[in-house]
Design an enzyme around this catalytic site. Sequence first.
Site, PDB file in Angstrom:
ATOM      1  N   TYR A  67      46.230  43.190  73.998  1.00 44.74           N
ATOM      2  CA  TYR A  67      45.252  43.201  75.078  1.00 44.74           C
ATOM      3  C   TYR A  67      43.876  43.625  74.559  1.00 44.74           C
ATOM      4  O   TYR A  67      43.381  43.115  73.573  1.00 44.74           O
ATOM      5  CB  TYR A  67      45.739  44.074  76.245  1.00 44.74           C
ATOM      6  N   SER A  68      43.227  44.599  75.210  1.00 50.12           N
ATOM      7  CA  SER A  68      41.820  44.898  74.903  1.00 50.12           C
ATOM      8  C   SER A  68      41.607  45.620  73.583  1.00 50.12           C
ATOM      9  O   SER A  68      40.457  45.805  73.173  1.00 50.12           O
ATOM     10  CB  SER A  68      41.184  45.701  76.037  1.00 50.12           C
ATOM     11  N   ALA A  69      42.647  46.022  72.900  1.00 51.41           N
ATOM     12  CA  ALA A  69      42.457  46.515  71.533  1.00 51.41           C
ATOM     13  C   ALA A  69      41.842  45.413  70.671  1.00 51.41           C
ATOM     14  O   ALA A  69      41.262  45.686  69.618  1.00 51.41           O
ATOM     15  CB  ALA A  69      43.777  47.000  70.945  1.00 51.41           C
ATOM     16  N   LYS A  71      39.193  43.907  71.379  1.00 46.94           N
ATOM     17  CA  LYS A  71      37.733  44.054  71.406  1.00 46.94           C
ATOM     18  C   LYS A  71      37.203  44.732  70.148  1.00 46.94           C
ATOM     19  O   LYS A  71      36.095  44.433  69.689  1.00 46.94           O
ATOM     20  CB  LYS A  71      37.304  44.818  72.653  1.00 46.94           C
TER      21      LYS A  71
END
Length: 390
Positions: A67-69, A71
């Site tokens: 997921y947002s890791a 980014k």
Amino acid sequence: MTTIHGQVAAGFEPVREAFAANFSEHGDIGAAVCVYQYGRPVVDLWGGVADPDTGRPWTQDTLQLVYSATKGATATAAHMLAERGALDLDAPVAKYWPEFAANGKAEIPVRWLLSHQVGLITLDQPLPLNEALAWHPMAAALAAQRPQWTPGTAHGYHGRTWGWLVGEVIRRVSGRMPGRFFADEIAGPLGLDFFIGLPAVQRDRVSRMVYERPAVDLTTVPAESVPEELREQVAAWRDPESFSNRAYAVTDPAEIDFDSPEVQAAELPASNGIGTAHGLARMYAALIGEVDGTRLVAPEILGSATKEQVSGKDRVMLIPSRFSTGYMLPTETNPMIGAGSFGHTGRGGSLGFADLEHGVAFGYAMNKIIGGADDVRAASLVNAVRRSLA
């Protein structure tokens, strides 16, 4: 009991103990954790089941969507372009992406994209999912979109749109899609098992996610029964027009199946990175120092990249947040190792970060997706790293 595989260096035994406890006490099904210190792995552990339906075990090379890791990986690509002089973070986005100037956005600097300040958290008209996955329609829609607040006056977590915004700048500057740039310039030189846009040949290595519903759905509880400190957030969750909801409703349907082959194969640089905990930790290790002869950015670039840009109440998450130019910075709820840390969390528990003061890089990936404050797995591992360093 779940068998724990892998190695820990002397002094880091508390991390193995905490990792085992995540299975026995905190609900992990399949997971991996890796810690580098001064460019060398000191913890590399994995265990459990990658696919509960088939019983396929989690192995050293099991891949997990984080997921947002993701980014943190995308931000790293942007800073590499800045170091090369190809990208000026203080130049207007429209210098590289002319269409972005629409609706009064001509002067917005690239830096504000990376630090969640531009107010482009959503679209007035969500795009069909297949168009969002195709990239260019979403980039065009965001270029035309009006901001939800005056850019630069506030910050709010661009949970979904951040990837297309920052990724399109990377594409315009480098001539390569962000996932391709990451593969060529970061994953390739470092030998990382990490992908933004999963190749079909890697599909069988990916674990299957298991989603845990909260014991109590606060949106169904009478407002007066919600704890005082959560009432504003819960009210926002109940309101379909709130920023908290609209930030995750940029596609139609709004809910995205991140287990699907189509979603995993697409490039979503905010949210669909797929890799190993080792790959995450190794990338961060190469940000703060040399790893097998490779360093991703020079110390002065890293210093600029990790300098705080915004802090305070987040207009989307409605809690205090801190961001540098693309990375999360330590907060009370996510302290990482300390003041010298930077990195990024991912939905449901995943985490990648580095700490300059201690020369430490950390990666944790798991397939049991748990939401909210009830999830202590990453925090328990980070606490164990902190004890090991002490």
